[in-house]
Design an enzyme around this catalytic site. Structure first.
Site: not given
Length: 256
Positions: A8, A10
């Site tokens: 991932d 953010d």
């Protein structure tokens, strides 16, 4: 030993405009060990090239656009596999619309084969009307991701899932969701890596998207407490992640 990583962005590699130094060091360790990885993001507002430029310019993380797999790319792959036609209407931003059109799809508002809904900060009532009528006529209804909110400095703003929910209400149909934690994006990402699910680790900060993407799709997961999911929530999680760290600096790469 994991042969590949899905990561991932953010909350894991950076927080908004704030770098997470351990995230950069984690990526550099993967690069140094020549371990394949993909950044996996539900964000459809930016193209992989734009994301790669941002990583380089703002966070000193240097990767090629090919290492970034977005919900936009997964949507295109899904439509290609479904093979229901090439006419499409999209509610979204250039990071969603431009790649879909570049992939050979043709804009059509009255009788599209697909209606694709993502985050659109300039959405209008007329766009909702066009999408609703097209879906009522039989267009396949695709939602890029189910994220109801986007965490920002201003607070939790409406996300793509909130936009899609309006169309679900107006059409009384449920969208086909593409992004994390759905199987569609996870299956496609593992295929891009060219690996088996048992060889891959999903790394992220958000239990409801990143970690459930692993749990729901038989992929091991690593929850890092650097973003969305807080440490005090861990004891109450319904199914624990495979691995848990406060910082990605704590992760040990087990190599053959």
């Amino acid at each position: 030993m994991y042969k590949g990583y899905l990561i991932d962005l953010d909350g894991t590699i950076y927080r908004g405009s704030e770098p997470i130094p351990a995230g950069r060091r984690f990526v550099e360790q993967l690069q140094a060990r020549q371990i394949p990885f993909l950044f996996l993001t539900n964000n459809t507002t930016k193209t992989p090239g734009t994301v790669a430029d941002r990583l380089a310019n703002e966070f000193s993380i240097h990767v090629s656009p090919e290492t970034i797999y977005t919900a936009t790319l997964a949507t295109i792959d899904y439509m290609n596999d479904a093979d229901k036609g090439k006419k499409v209407f999209v509610i979204g931003e250039p990071g969603l619309i431009d790649p879909i059109l570049a992939a050979g799809y043709v804009w059509e508002e009255k009788n599209p084969d697909y209606v694709v809904i993502g985050l659109d900060t300039n959405v209008t009532y007329e766009k909702f009307v066009t999408a609703t009528l097209a879906i009522q006529k039989g267009a396949t209804f695709i939602g890029t991701n189910s994220d109801k909110n986007i965490p920002t400095e201003r607070g939790l703003l409406p996300g793509a899932g909130s936009v899609i929910a309006l169309i679900e209400a107006s059409t009384q149909q449920t969208a086909i969701y593409i992004g994390k934690p759905e199987a569609i994006i996870m299956d496609k990402a593992v295929k891009v890596l060219g690996m088996e699910k048992s060889d891959v680790l999903m790394v992220g900060d958000n239990y409801t998207t990143d970690i459930l993407a692993g749990i729901n799709n038989e992929i091991d997961s690593l929850l890092v407490l650097s973003g969305y999911t807080q440490k005090e929530e861990v004891p109450t999680l319904p199914v624990p992640p495979t691995h848990l760290v406060d910082s990605l600096d704590e992760w040990t790469f087990n190599e053959a």
